[in-house]
Design a protein around this motif. Structure first.
Motif, PDB file in Angstrom:
ATOM      1  N   THR A   1      -0.291  62.906  14.369  1.00  8.94           N
ATOM      2  CA  THR A   1      -1.376  63.334  13.498  1.00  8.94           C
ATOM      3  C   THR A   1      -1.580  64.832  13.652  1.00  8.94           C
ATOM      4  O   THR A   1      -1.756  65.328  14.756  1.00  8.94           O
ATOM      5  CB  THR A   1      -2.674  62.584  13.848  1.00  8.94           C
ATOM      6  OG1 THR A   1      -2.392  61.201  13.831  1.00  8.94           O
ATOM      7  CG2 THR A   1      -3.764  62.898  12.874  1.00  8.94           C
TER       8      THR A   1
ATOM      9  N   LYS B   1      -7.008  66.853  13.175  1.00  7.45           N
ATOM     10  CA  LYS B   1      -7.887  66.023  13.988  1.00  7.45           C
ATOM     11  C   LYS B   1      -9.344  66.420  13.787  1.00  7.45           C
ATOM     12  O   LYS B   1     -10.135  66.366  14.718  1.00  7.45           O
ATOM     13  CB  LYS B   1      -7.495  66.138  15.457  1.00  7.45           C
ATOM     14  CG  LYS B   1      -6.122  65.583  15.758  1.00  7.45           C
ATOM     15  CD  LYS B   1      -5.810  65.642  17.216  1.00  7.45           C
ATOM     16  CE  LYS B   1      -4.425  65.088  17.466  1.00  7.45           C
ATOM     17  NZ  LYS B   1      -4.040  65.154  18.869  1.00  7.45           N
TER      18      LYS B   1
ATOM     19  N   TRP C   1      -6.194  58.956  17.583  1.00  6.64           N
ATOM     20  CA  TRP C   1      -5.119  59.553  16.812  1.00  6.64           C
ATOM     21  C   TRP C   1      -3.837  59.533  17.627  1.00  6.64           C
ATOM     22  O   TRP C   1      -3.857  59.585  18.840  1.00  6.64           O
ATOM     23  CB  TRP C   1      -5.451  61.003  16.444  1.00  6.64           C
ATOM     24  CG  TRP C   1      -6.635  61.140  15.549  1.00  6.64           C
ATOM     25  CD1 TRP C   1      -7.872  61.559  15.892  1.00  6.64           C
ATOM     26  CD2 TRP C   1      -6.697  60.846  14.161  1.00  6.64           C
ATOM     27  NE1 TRP C   1      -8.712  61.560  14.813  1.00  6.64           N
ATOM     28  CE2 TRP C   1      -8.005  61.121  13.722  1.00  6.64           C
ATOM     29  CE3 TRP C   1      -5.784  60.370  13.231  1.00  6.64           C
ATOM     30  CZ2 TRP C   1      -8.412  60.945  12.413  1.00  6.64           C
ATOM     31  CZ3 TRP C   1      -6.202  60.208  11.922  1.00  6.64           C
ATOM     32  CH2 TRP C   1      -7.492  60.488  11.530  1.00  6.64           C
TER      33      TRP C   1
END
Length: 136
Positions: free
Chosen positions: A93, A96, A89
């Motif tokens: 982002t 998660k 990621w």
């Protein structure tokens, strides 16, 4: 042979004027119905407040999804859903909660099939007994 030449000429004329072959719509796959069932089944198992993402994540993590994947995917395609390599990621982002590439692939499969006919408000109306749409 003469009809062959006439047919080719007619097709060339049609193409010249911009007409294209009609594209047939694909029928709904049986995987959609299986995933729809799992979506409804796991909607009863999700804690409130009920969201589409929570239900989709529950289906993506379920063992019942393995049976569906075994039926519809074979070989390398099936192995991609079990990939345990960490999902990379970026810093942009926010969420998660998807840890592996296989889990991401499962999530996107379920999301793609559910988004085709369901939106967030429809899900709340059908599955959440405490939800009532606001009068406009």
């Amino acid at each position: 042979m003469g009809t062959d030449k006439k047919l080719r000429a007619a097709l060339a004329l049609i193409k010249k004027h911009g007409y294209k072959k009609a594209i047939k719509k694909r029928k709904l796959s049986h995987i959609y119905f299986r995933l729809g069932y799992l979506f409804g089944f796991y909607s009863t198992k999700v804690s409130k407040p009920m969201t589409k993402r929570k239900i989709t994540m529950a289906v993506a993590k379920s063992k019942m999804l393995d049976e569906v994947l075994d039926k519809f995917f074979k070989g390398k395609k099936r192995a991609a859903f079990d990939d345990n390599e960490d999902k990379k990621w970026t810093n942009l982002t926010v969420i998660k909660d998807i840890r592996t590439n296989g889990q991401f692939k499962r999530y996107k499969l379920v999301e793609r099939h559910i988004d085709r006919f369901w939106n967030t408000e429809t899900i709340k109306i059908i599955f959440d007994p405490d939800y009532f749409p606001k009068n406009k």
